[in-house]
Design a protein around this motif. Structure first.
Motif, PDB file in Angstrom:
ATOM      1  N   ALA A  62       0.931  -1.090  -0.089  1.00 43.65           N
ATOM      2  CA  ALA A  62      -0.022   0.045   0.137  1.00 43.65           C
ATOM      3  C   ALA A  62       0.902   1.438   0.184  1.00 43.65           C
ATOM      4  CB  ALA A  62      -1.083  -0.070   1.235  1.00 43.65           C
ATOM      5  N   SER A  63       1.998   1.226   0.777  1.00 43.90           N
ATOM      6  CA  SER A  63       2.688   2.328   0.893  1.00 43.90           C
ATOM      7  C   SER A  63       3.631   2.672  -0.394  1.00 43.90           C
ATOM      8  CB  SER A  63       3.904   2.177   2.139  1.00 43.90           C
ATOM      9  OG  SER A  63       5.016   3.154   2.069  1.00 43.90           O
ATOM     10  N   VAL A  64       4.018   1.592  -1.125  1.00 45.24           N
ATOM     11  CA  VAL A  64       4.620   1.804  -2.404  1.00 45.24           C
ATOM     12  C   VAL A  64       3.662   2.147  -3.407  1.00 45.24           C
ATOM     13  CG1 VAL A  64       6.627   0.389  -1.881  1.00 45.24           C
ATOM     14  CG2 VAL A  64       4.639  -0.683  -3.075  1.00 45.24           C
ATOM     15  N   THR A  65       2.578   1.597  -3.584  1.00 45.93           N
ATOM     16  CA  THR A  65       1.585   2.250  -4.656  1.00 45.93           C
ATOM     17  C   THR A  65       1.129   3.698  -4.465  1.00 45.93           C
ATOM     18  OG1 THR A  65      -0.026   1.282  -3.503  1.00 45.93           O
ATOM     19  CG2 THR A  65       0.847  -0.213  -5.175  1.00 45.93           C
ATOM     20  N   ALA A  66       0.906   4.017  -3.083  1.00 53.30           N
ATOM     21  CA  ALA A  66       0.685   5.358  -2.751  1.00 53.30           C
ATOM     22  C   ALA A  66       1.826   6.332  -3.276  1.00 53.30           C
ATOM     23  CB  ALA A  66       0.482   5.592  -1.296  1.00 53.30           C
ATOM     24  N   GLN A  67       3.150   6.045  -2.997  1.00 52.68           N
ATOM     25  CA  GLN A  67       4.195   6.738  -3.168  1.00 52.68           C
ATOM     26  C   GLN A  67       4.805   6.754  -4.979  1.00 52.68           C
ATOM     27  OE1 GLN A  67       7.648   6.269  -0.499  1.00 52.68           O
ATOM     28  NE2 GLN A  67       6.200   5.461   0.947  1.00 52.68           N
ATOM     29  N   ALA A  68       4.245   5.561  -5.417  1.00 49.41           N
ATOM     30  CA  ALA A  68       4.951   5.412  -6.671  1.00 49.41           C
ATOM     31  C   ALA A  68       4.787   6.901  -7.799  1.00 49.41           C
ATOM     32  CB  ALA A  68       4.111   4.378  -7.422  1.00 49.41           C
ATOM     33  N   PRO A  69       3.581   7.468  -7.688  1.00 47.57           N
ATOM     34  CA  PRO A  69       3.260   8.436  -8.433  1.00 47.57           C
ATOM     35  C   PRO A  69       4.296   9.418  -8.230  1.00 47.57           C
ATOM     36  CG  PRO A  69       1.067   7.660  -7.968  1.00 47.57           C
ATOM     37  CD  PRO A  69       2.349   7.062  -6.960  1.00 47.57           C
ATOM     38  N   SER A  70       4.670   9.935  -7.041  1.00 47.43           N
ATOM     39  CA  SER A  70       5.667  10.743  -6.901  1.00 47.43           C
ATOM     40  C   SER A  70       7.072  10.558  -7.244  1.00 47.43           C
ATOM     41  CB  SER A  70       5.936  11.108  -5.354  1.00 47.43           C
ATOM     42  OG  SER A  70       6.347   9.929  -4.559  1.00 47.43           O
ATOM     43  N   TYR A  71       7.290   9.331  -7.843  1.00 46.44           N
ATOM     44  CA  TYR A  71       8.366   8.882  -8.302  1.00 46.44           C
ATOM     45  C   TYR A  71       8.288   8.489 -10.080  1.00 46.44           C
ATOM     46  CZ  TYR A  71      10.443   8.181  -3.835  1.00 46.44           C
ATOM     47  OH  TYR A  71      11.057   8.346  -2.469  1.00 46.44           O
ATOM     48  N   LYS A  72       7.172   9.113 -10.323  1.00 45.62           N
ATOM     49  CA  LYS A  72       6.758   9.175 -11.648  1.00 45.62           C
ATOM     50  C   LYS A  72       6.797   7.618 -12.272  1.00 45.62           C
ATOM     51  CE  LYS A  72       8.181  13.590 -13.197  1.00 45.62           C
ATOM     52  NZ  LYS A  72       8.115  13.977 -12.111  1.00 45.62           N
ATOM     53  N   LEU A  73       6.404   6.751 -11.385  1.00 46.83           N
ATOM     54  CA  LEU A  73       6.050   5.221 -11.729  1.00 46.83           C
ATOM     55  C   LEU A  73       4.825   4.879 -11.646  1.00 46.83           C
ATOM     56  CD1 LEU A  73       8.567   3.776  -8.818  1.00 46.83           C
ATOM     57  CD2 LEU A  73       8.812   3.365 -11.366  1.00 46.83           C
ATOM     58  N   ASP A  74       4.441   3.898 -12.261  1.00 45.62           N
ATOM     59  CA  ASP A  74       3.157   3.146 -12.473  1.00 45.62           C
ATOM     60  C   ASP A  74       3.032   2.351 -11.153  1.00 45.62           C
ATOM     61  OD1 ASP A  74       0.800   2.260 -13.331  1.00 45.62           O
ATOM     62  OD2 ASP A  74       1.862   0.428 -14.050  1.00 45.62           O
ATOM     63  N   PRO A  75       1.912   2.689 -10.277  1.00 47.74           N
ATOM     64  CA  PRO A  75       1.693   1.960  -9.095  1.00 47.74           C
ATOM     65  C   PRO A  75       1.548   0.433  -9.272  1.00 47.74           C
ATOM     66  CG  PRO A  75       0.063   3.958  -9.130  1.00 47.74           C
ATOM     67  CD  PRO A  75       0.731   3.672 -10.544  1.00 47.74           C
ATOM     68  N   ALA A  76       1.133   0.029 -10.539  1.00 46.55           N
ATOM     69  CA  ALA A  76       1.300  -1.371 -10.546  1.00 46.55           C
ATOM     70  C   ALA A  76       2.636  -2.161 -10.627  1.00 46.55           C
ATOM     71  CB  ALA A  76       0.518  -1.928 -11.778  1.00 46.55           C
ATOM     72  N   ALA A  77       3.407  -1.083 -11.450  1.00 48.23           N
ATOM     73  CA  ALA A  77       4.987  -1.661 -11.552  1.00 48.23           C
ATOM     74  C   ALA A  77       5.632  -1.704 -10.221  1.00 48.23           C
ATOM     75  CB  ALA A  77       5.469  -0.626 -12.462  1.00 48.23           C
ATOM     76  N   ALA A  78       5.295  -0.620  -9.503  1.00 47.35           N
ATOM     77  CA  ALA A  78       5.927  -0.670  -8.109  1.00 47.35           C
ATOM     78  C   ALA A  78       5.467  -1.847  -7.152  1.00 47.35           C
ATOM     79  CB  ALA A  78       5.527   0.880  -7.340  1.00 47.35           C
ATOM     80  N   GLU A  79       4.182  -2.079  -7.476  1.00 45.11           N
ATOM     81  CA  GLU A  79       3.493  -3.205  -6.507  1.00 45.11           C
ATOM     82  C   GLU A  79       4.249  -4.585  -6.856  1.00 45.11           C
ATOM     83  OE1 GLU A  79      -0.677  -5.415  -5.486  1.00 45.11           O
ATOM     84  OE2 GLU A  79      -0.577  -3.561  -6.803  1.00 45.11           O
ATOM     85  N   GLN A  80       4.430  -4.612  -8.308  1.00 40.90           N
ATOM     86  CA  GLN A  80       4.975  -6.138  -8.659  1.00 40.90           C
ATOM     87  C   GLN A  80       6.541  -5.928  -8.196  1.00 40.90           C
ATOM     88  OE1 GLN A  80       5.767  -6.058 -13.258  1.00 40.90           O
ATOM     89  NE2 GLN A  80       5.250  -8.288 -12.845  1.00 40.90           N
ATOM     90  N   PHE A  81       7.258  -4.902  -8.402  1.00 42.57           N
ATOM     91  CA  PHE A  81       8.515  -5.207  -7.969  1.00 42.57           C
ATOM     92  C   PHE A  81       8.756  -5.322  -6.632  1.00 42.57           C
ATOM     93  CE2 PHE A  81      12.409  -2.490  -6.301  1.00 42.57           C
ATOM     94  CZ  PHE A  81      13.346  -3.277  -6.834  1.00 42.57           C
ATOM     95  N   PHE A  82       7.977  -4.674  -5.711  1.00 41.72           N
ATOM     96  CA  PHE A  82       8.072  -4.834  -4.036  1.00 41.72           C
ATOM     97  C   PHE A  82       7.427  -6.221  -3.791  1.00 41.72           C
ATOM     98  CE2 PHE A  82       9.563  -0.613  -4.323  1.00 41.72           C
ATOM     99  CZ  PHE A  82      10.490  -0.533  -2.839  1.00 41.72           C
ATOM    100  N   ALA A  83       6.461  -6.762  -4.428  1.00 45.66           N
ATOM    101  CA  ALA A  83       5.963  -7.933  -4.196  1.00 45.66           C
ATOM    102  C   ALA A  83       7.184  -8.991  -4.342  1.00 45.66           C
ATOM    103  CB  ALA A  83       4.821  -8.479  -5.033  1.00 45.66           C
ATOM    104  N   ALA A 134      12.308   3.903 -10.773  1.00 48.06           N
ATOM    105  CA  ALA A 134      12.318   4.747 -11.393  1.00 48.06           C
ATOM    106  C   ALA A 134      13.379   5.151 -12.647  1.00 48.06           C
ATOM    107  CB  ALA A 134      11.718   6.098 -10.775  1.00 48.06           C
ATOM    108  N   ASP A 135      14.573   5.213 -12.145  1.00 46.15           N
ATOM    109  CA  ASP A 135      15.518   5.594 -12.882  1.00 46.15           C
ATOM    110  C   ASP A 135      15.874   4.405 -14.003  1.00 46.15           C
ATOM    111  OD1 ASP A 135      15.993   7.930 -11.566  1.00 46.15           O
ATOM    112  OD2 ASP A 135      17.614   7.046 -10.300  1.00 46.15           O
ATOM    113  N   PHE A 136      15.578   3.133 -13.626  1.00 48.14           N
ATOM    114  CA  PHE A 136      15.842   2.160 -14.478  1.00 48.14           C
ATOM    115  C   PHE A 136      14.802   1.914 -15.401  1.00 48.14           C
ATOM    116  CE2 PHE A 136      15.834  -2.480 -15.327  1.00 48.14           C
ATOM    117  CZ  PHE A 136      17.190  -2.549 -16.029  1.00 48.14           C
ATOM    118  N   ILE A 137      13.473   2.239 -15.292  1.00 50.93           N
ATOM    119  CA  ILE A 137      12.358   1.962 -16.083  1.00 50.93           C
ATOM    120  C   ILE A 137      12.435   2.044 -17.403  1.00 50.93           C
ATOM    121  CG2 ILE A 137       9.962   2.967 -16.644  1.00 50.93           C
ATOM    122  CD1 ILE A 137       9.745   1.110 -14.195  1.00 50.93           C
ATOM    123  N   PRO A 138      13.159   3.303 -18.166  1.00 44.90           N
ATOM    124  CA  PRO A 138      13.432   3.570 -19.470  1.00 44.90           C
ATOM    125  C   PRO A 138      14.140   2.131 -20.075  1.00 44.90           C
ATOM    126  CG  PRO A 138      13.858   5.530 -18.266  1.00 44.90           C
ATOM    127  CD  PRO A 138      13.878   4.286 -16.911  1.00 44.90           C
TER     128      PRO A 138
END
Length: 178
Positions: A62-83, A134-138
């Motif tokens: 919940a924390s990473v999906t809430a914070q993801a947009p502030s890092y310009k990350l898709d919440p689903a991508a952040a969730e998948q990574f942290f899972a 976020a830095d690696f996403i591209p």
């Protein structure tokens, strides 16, 4: 039990382009999080608590999906990574606990407090991991991405548990387009 793995991705071989500079710090932070799993396992051993902590896992996600947009990350991508990070950490913990059960004891090492010391450390690391992701996403869709990861997690590790945990932790970093 202290392991220090630093990933140096300075490889260029036939047909393989050098990994982007954003991958190395991300892998080092993932490895750091896995090192903390050793301390978590000791805490779980002492407290007789199970490795599985659904409430804490849900809080982290919940924390990473809430914070993801502030890092310009898709919440689903952040969730998948942290899972994946959570699963890799549990792999380390289960392995240590099984080893210690077999040996009849855990290592005689200092035990940091799970709530007061370990979790704040993990929470701080979470911010760094979000930024590094976020830095690696591209580069996630680069055709060389799977090769970069395979080379990085296989070369420097002489510890099968660390290698397996790194493989699990990085399993969804690359996006396969085909």
């Amino acid at each position: 039990m202290k392991h220090k793995f630093v990933f140096a991705l300075l490889f260029v071989s036939a047909g393989v382009y050098a990994a982007p500079p954003t991958l190395e710090p991300l892998l080092n932070s993932i490895a750091e999080r896995l090192e903390i799993a050793d301390q978590v396992a000791l805490s779980k051993w002492d407290s007789h608590k199970p490795v599985e902590d659904k409430k804490r896992e849900q809080e982290v996600i919940a924390s990473v999906t809430a914070q993801a947009p502030s890092y310009k990350l898709d919440p689903a991508a952040a969730e998948q990574f942290f899972a994946a990070q959570i699963e890799a950490n549990k792999l380390v913990q289960y392995t240590h606990l099984s080893d210690w059960q077999f040996q009849g004891k855990a290592p005689d090492e200092p035990r940091p407090d799970l709530i007061k010391q370990i979790r704040p450390q993990l929470d701080e690391l979470q911010k760094r991991l979000l930024q590094q992701l976020a830095d690696f996403i591209p580069h996630r869709a680069d055709p060389q991405c799977p090769q970069w990861l395979a080379t990085a997690v296989h070369e420097p590790l002489n510890d099968p548990l660390r290698q397996l945990a790194m493989i699990r932790a990085t399993a969804e970093l690359c996006i396969y387009i085909g």
